[in-house]
Design an enzyme around this catalytic site. Structure first.
Site, PDB file in Angstrom:
ATOM      1  N   CYS A 122     -10.042   5.506  -3.301  1.00 33.58           N
ATOM      2  CA  CYS A 122     -10.880   5.466  -2.090  1.00 33.58           C
ATOM      3  C   CYS A 122     -10.191   6.049  -0.855  1.00 33.58           C
ATOM      4  O   CYS A 122     -10.860   6.478   0.078  1.00 33.58           O
ATOM      5  CB  CYS A 122     -11.386   4.051  -1.833  1.00 33.58           C
ATOM      6  SG  CYS A 122     -10.170   2.756  -1.967  1.00 33.58           S
ATOM      7  N   CYS A 130     -14.375   4.288  -4.663  1.00 31.42           N
ATOM      8  CA  CYS A 130     -13.202   4.109  -5.518  1.00 31.42           C
ATOM      9  C   CYS A 130     -13.286   4.884  -6.829  1.00 31.42           C
ATOM     10  O   CYS A 130     -12.834   4.394  -7.870  1.00 31.42           O
ATOM     11  CB  CYS A 130     -13.014   2.624  -5.826  1.00 31.42           C
ATOM     12  SG  CYS A 130     -12.890   1.596  -4.370  1.00 31.42           S
ATOM     13  N   LYS A 195     -11.030  -9.514  -7.122  1.00 31.29           N
ATOM     14  CA  LYS A 195     -11.097  -8.913  -5.787  1.00 31.29           C
ATOM     15  C   LYS A 195     -12.548  -8.966  -5.319  1.00 31.29           C
ATOM     16  O   LYS A 195     -13.444  -8.457  -5.995  1.00 31.29           O
ATOM     17  CB  LYS A 195     -10.600  -7.469  -5.835  1.00 31.29           C
ATOM     18  CG  LYS A 195     -10.661  -6.766  -4.490  1.00 31.29           C
ATOM     19  CD  LYS A 195     -10.077  -5.372  -4.579  1.00 31.29           C
ATOM     20  CE  LYS A 195     -10.170  -4.642  -3.260  1.00 31.29           C
ATOM     21  NZ  LYS A 195      -9.625  -3.272  -3.346  1.00 31.29           N
ATOM     22  N   LYS A 249      -7.885 -11.737  -4.217  1.00 35.90           N
ATOM     23  CA  LYS A 249      -7.941 -11.020  -2.932  1.00 35.90           C
ATOM     24  C   LYS A 249      -9.350 -11.079  -2.395  1.00 35.90           C
ATOM     25  O   LYS A 249     -10.265 -10.777  -3.162  1.00 35.90           O
ATOM     26  CB  LYS A 249      -7.506  -9.566  -3.150  1.00 35.90           C
ATOM     27  CG  LYS A 249      -7.552  -8.718  -1.894  1.00 35.90           C
ATOM     28  CD  LYS A 249      -7.190  -7.269  -2.197  1.00 35.90           C
ATOM     29  CE  LYS A 249      -7.292  -6.444  -0.916  1.00 35.90           C
ATOM     30  NZ  LYS A 249      -7.011  -5.033  -1.115  1.00 35.90           N
ATOM     31  N   SER A 275      -5.877  -7.688   5.652  1.00 32.53           N
ATOM     32  CA  SER A 275      -5.800  -7.246   7.054  1.00 32.53           C
ATOM     33  C   SER A 275      -6.647  -8.091   7.996  1.00 32.53           C
ATOM     34  O   SER A 275      -6.229  -8.383   9.114  1.00 32.53           O
ATOM     35  CB  SER A 275      -6.201  -5.779   7.147  1.00 32.53           C
ATOM     36  OG  SER A 275      -7.525  -5.595   6.658  1.00 32.53           O
ATOM     37  N   TYR A 314       1.036  -8.740   5.531  1.00 28.65           N
ATOM     38  CA  TYR A 314       1.528  -7.932   6.658  1.00 28.65           C
ATOM     39  C   TYR A 314       2.492  -8.741   7.517  1.00 28.65           C
ATOM     40  O   TYR A 314       3.128  -8.200   8.412  1.00 28.65           O
ATOM     41  CB  TYR A 314       0.333  -7.423   7.487  1.00 28.65           C
ATOM     42  CG  TYR A 314      -0.620  -6.612   6.637  1.00 28.65           C
ATOM     43  CD1 TYR A 314      -0.321  -5.298   6.287  1.00 28.65           C
ATOM     44  CD2 TYR A 314      -1.782  -7.180   6.110  1.00 28.65           C
ATOM     45  CE1 TYR A 314      -1.157  -4.565   5.465  1.00 28.65           C
ATOM     46  CE2 TYR A 314      -2.627  -6.451   5.292  1.00 28.65           C
ATOM     47  CZ  TYR A 314      -2.312  -5.153   4.973  1.00 28.65           C
ATOM     48  OH  TYR A 314      -3.132  -4.434   4.146  1.00 28.65           O
TER      49      TYR A 314
HETATM   50 ZN    ZN Z   1     -10.606   1.646  -3.858  1.00 28.85          ZN
END
Ligand code: ZN
Length: 357
Positions: A122, A130, A195, A249, A275, A314
């Site tokens: 992606c 993706c 995910k 995730k 994020s 992060y």
């Molecule tokens: Zn992707």
């Protein structure tokens, strides 16, 4: 038998007691730091939505990886931001692609840190999806071929582990097959097993990888956030196909899924503290509503308590730095008198000498 025989406050009355009975301890060895490689040289540009995280040209990326290593963090997760994109993500599997160059540089200059690569297309497609699009739909099996090509190029560049992020059916199997066919039997795969299609990734795509969808969304391949039984099926299939590490995730809104995944599978379990989670804490801290470091440690510790073994975050550098300063303080060194690299790897607690007769 209850109160007054039992008083649970007895073991909370001071820090020594609390530390003695603490069930979950955060370690710098739990962290994986995401890094973003960009073309060029001398580039170290802060990502505004992810303060403390940068777009790094390869020379600066190497320097950043050294700092990450010196803090005792064992691994980085590498993303590439290519100069150009096309319909079929050719930059994603080119031997001279940004990630492939970055992996080679890291493995030759900072060989003692694990380099995990995010495997997806992606960031490299003009449409931002993706894989290969057919009639407006993400074509599963053709995209698997593309994913396998990307995987092989990362392996050949020297990646220590590959991590497929697309949530295509059969992606772990396709990757395991191509790796084994080319002699990479020992290269592990960390599956983005459960995910979810989440808006919490927006800061990553908008500012991290400059990847925007030209149409549609990712709900035909990533999971509906209403489901957790389905997450267990996804994880079971990834394990069957050969995943070495499984992942949930996003992380913080999904602790029930993390808990179930650990209970049901007893596999090494990663979580991605994404994020949006980082940006929320950062924004609240900037507004003076929350204490950034206190919330950071609470969030990371709760991820581990829920069952996570590895935490992609992060916050990794900041948390590692503070942990080592706390450690230095606890063992009689004053922060500032000593550098982080001098106290990492963290020294063992002083051993009391017992006199033998
Ligand atoms: Zn992707």
């Amino acid at each position: 038998m209850g109160f007054p025989v039992h008083r649970l406050r007895r073991l909370r009355q001071n820090n020594n007691f609390r530390e003695l009975v603490r069930e979950t301890n955060l370690s710098v060895k739990d962290f994986i730091q995401p890094l973003f490689a960009v073309p060029g040289s001398g580039i170290r540009k802060e990502i505004s939505a992810l303060p403390g995280n940068y777009h790094l040209s390869i020379d600066c990326l190497v320097e950043e990886a050294r700092q990450v290593r010196d803090l005792g963090i064992p691994a980085v997760l590498l993303f590439g931001v290519p100069e150009t994109k096309d319909e079929c993500a050719s930059g994603a599997y080119s031997p001279d692609g940004i990630v492939q160059q970055a992996v080679r540089a890291l493995k030759s200059m900072v060989p003692d840190i694990l380099v995990i690569t995010d495997v997806c297309s992606c960031e490299y497609t003009t449409h931002g999806h993706c894989g290969i699009i057919e009639n407006g739909y993400l074509a599963n099996d053709r995209s698997l071929e593309l994913l396998a090509k990307i995987t092989l190029s990362h392996a050949e560049a020297g990646a220590d582990m590959v991590a497929p992020a697309a949530m295509l059916d059969g992606e772990i199997r396709a990757m395991r097959q191509i790796l084994d066919a080319h002699g990479f039997h020992n290269l592990p795969i960390m599956g983005y097993s459960a995910k979810y299609a989440s808006k919490l990734y927006d800061p990553f795509f908008k500012e991290g990888t400059h990847s925007t969808l030209s149409f549609g969304d990712k709900r035909t391949h990533q999971m509906d956030y209403s489901n957790s039984d389905e997450a267990m099926r996804e994880i079971a299939l990834d394990i069957e196909e050969g995943a070495d590490i499984i992942m949930v995730k996003p992380a913080l809104f999904y602790l029930d899924v993390v808990y179930r995944a650990k209970k049901e599978f007893q596999m090494p379990l990663a979580v991605y503290n994404v994020s949006g989670e980082y940006a929320m804490i950062d924004a609240a801290a900037k507004m003076g509503r929350l204490n950034r470091d206190a919330i950071m440690f609470e969030a990371l510790t709760c991820l581990k308590r829920a069952g996570a073994d590895l935490i992609i975050t992060y916050f990794a550098k900041r948390a590692a730095k503070l942990l080592s300063e706390q450690h230095a303080e606890a063992f009689g060194k004053v922060p500032g008198e000593t550098t982080i690299s001098q106290v990492v790897p963290l020294p063992e607690p002083p051993v009391k000498k017992i006199k033998t007769p």
